[in-house]
Scaffold this motif. Sequence first.
Motif, mmCIF file in Angstrom:
data_model
loop_
_atom_site.group_PDB
_atom_site.id
_atom_site.type_symbol
_atom_site.label_atom_id
_atom_site.label_comp_id
_atom_site.label_asym_id
_atom_site.label_seq_id
_atom_site.Cartn_x
_atom_site.Cartn_y
_atom_site.Cartn_z
ATOM 1 N N ASP A 8 -7.056 6.981 -1.844
ATOM 2 C CA ASP A 8 -6.409 5.861 -1.243
ATOM 3 C C ASP A 8 -7.329 4.726 -0.880
ATOM 4 O O ASP A 8 -8.265 4.918 0.077
ATOM 5 C CB ASP A 8 -5.659 6.456 -0.007
ATOM 6 C CG ASP A 8 -4.918 5.272 0.408
ATOM 7 O OD1 ASP A 8 -4.979 4.182 0.254
ATOM 8 O OD2 ASP A 8 -4.041 5.433 1.430
ATOM 9 N N GLN A 63 -7.307 0.258 1.755
ATOM 10 C CA GLN A 63 -7.848 -0.540 2.606
ATOM 11 C C GLN A 63 -9.626 -0.642 2.198
ATOM 12 O O GLN A 63 -10.088 -1.676 2.502
ATOM 13 C CB GLN A 63 -8.123 0.152 4.021
ATOM 14 C CG GLN A 63 -8.416 -0.873 5.091
ATOM 15 C CD GLN A 63 -8.229 -0.651 6.382
ATOM 16 O OE1 GLN A 63 -8.960 -0.954 7.629
ATOM 17 N NE2 GLN A 63 -6.979 0.286 6.776
ATOM 18 N N GLY A 109 0.755 -1.271 -0.068
ATOM 19 C CA GLY A 109 -0.030 -0.173 0.058
ATOM 20 C C GLY A 109 0.857 1.324 -0.024
ATOM 21 O O GLY A 109 0.597 2.193 -0.884
HETATM 22 N N1 PLP Z 1 -3.242 3.420 2.840
HETATM 23 C C1 PLP Z 1 -4.134 2.861 3.627
HETATM 24 C C2 PLP Z 1 -5.545 3.380 3.476
HETATM 25 C C3 PLP Z 1 -4.069 1.875 4.523
HETATM 26 O O1 PLP Z 1 -4.900 1.283 5.347
HETATM 27 C C4 PLP Z 1 -2.694 1.395 4.663
HETATM 28 C C5 PLP Z 1 -2.469 0.303 5.518
HETATM 29 O O2 PLP Z 1 -3.152 -0.292 6.499
HETATM 30 C C6 PLP Z 1 -1.555 1.741 3.765
HETATM 31 C C7 PLP Z 1 -2.001 2.897 2.908
HETATM 32 C C8 PLP Z 1 -0.315 1.288 3.769
HETATM 33 O O3 PLP Z 1 -0.384 -0.207 3.259
HETATM 34 P P1 PLP Z 1 0.833 -0.946 3.357
HETATM 35 O O4 PLP Z 1 0.796 -1.260 4.933
HETATM 36 O O5 PLP Z 1 0.825 -2.382 2.758
HETATM 37 O O6 PLP Z 1 2.210 -0.267 3.361
#
Ligand code: PLP
Length: 413
Positions: free
Chosen positions: A225, A228, A113
């Motif tokens: 984003d 999730q 993410g």
């Molecule tokens: N963006 C959102 C909305 C998230 O909930 C998360 C992780 O929980 C991320 C980005 C980051 O993802 P990652 O943990 O795979 O780097």
Amino acid sequence: MFVEETIGKYEKYINPAQAKLFRFMGLGSVEAEAEGWTVKDSEGKAFIDCLGGYGMFALGHRNPAIVAAVERELHAMPMSGKVLFNRPMADLAEALFEITPGDLRYSFFVNSGTEAVEGCLKIARLSTGRKKFVAADNAFHGKTMGSLSATGRDLYKTPFEPLVNGFTHVPFNDIKAMEKAVDEDTAAVILEPIQGEGGIIVPSSGYIAMVKRICANRGALFIADEVQTGIGRTGDWFGVNHDCVEPDMMACAKALGGGVMPLGAIIGSEKTWQELIEAPFLHTTTFGGGEMACAAGLATIKFIKERKILKRAADTGAHFKEGLKKIGADFPNVIKEVRGRGMMLGVELTKEGAGGMLMSLMIDRGVIIAYTLNNPKVLRFEPPLIMPKNVVDKVLQIFHEAVKLTAAAIDDL
Ligand code: PLP
């Protein structure tokens, strides 16, 4: 012995404090195998997974359709050599084009993410020639330097300053504040359609659409984003669909890999991709877009379409929420509010201490849950979207029991 040995290795070679915290929260077992919504530890104890790898296990653990697709690539072309064309990647990009809203077209594949968010931020600067970003207080976008700069919680940020310049944060769901913050130097606004780690915060209907309009009026991009919220979690393909919003860019990850492979995507409209089309090697990755990962992504989208998982997630989620609300009404001294959409549900507690107690009571009784990263007062339920209603009912019954015990102890927490 096996468990003690494992924890001992965590203490010696991973992080002693993490080992202690896990033990304290009643998480003193070692995961051994999993299937569907069930995780078994090394001693054979079974847990119902209501955390779902923080949203990653949308199709359950070891979903046979995803495993089969990954296995085929494992024995053919597991990772991309990056020099020849890669068919699973091309197919997945096309599948994402078909399910994403508006004129989102091009995809760049990554492994997480945070990488997806980093890519969106870089491409937003590249395509607009502008430097500034607006994000929301309490947002969670990841923990690498760029995404951490967008994340809205000082606890995670301050130790690593200076971060990337140019980020402003405004209260989530406050359209006036957003209006003030976005100007002709803003490259993009980045928001989660529902704040996940911020405590499962669903904005007012129309908020995300108004933010998109402000961006369009001022020549800024709107980045959703969906790390999730994406790929079915909220009962639709993407969180922005509930507000009929067409973002300029989207970050996707977690559920996209079908719970079998790490996979993320940076998805952009034709307009956002122009500079990258002229210079495709401005942003590259060695691992991202490997055949096994892309085959998992493709099988995930196919499974959701064929099994009508979006509707199922919306229905089961509504049933789950209703059950949690009933428990909330019975124990208002423990539960302040139940909220969320689809299978992304949050229970806000009256006291932070109740979170730890409830979590260990639930885990003790065989249900895995956790609180949100930016808000320990909120317990989150993000089970596999395929969880049947009778299993949800069992979880509700166990939760009722745990809340009752917590209610009796609430004054001491
Ligand atoms: N963006 C959102 C909305 C998230 O909930 C998360 C992780 O929980 C991320 C980005 C980051 O993802 P990652 O943990 O795979 O780097």
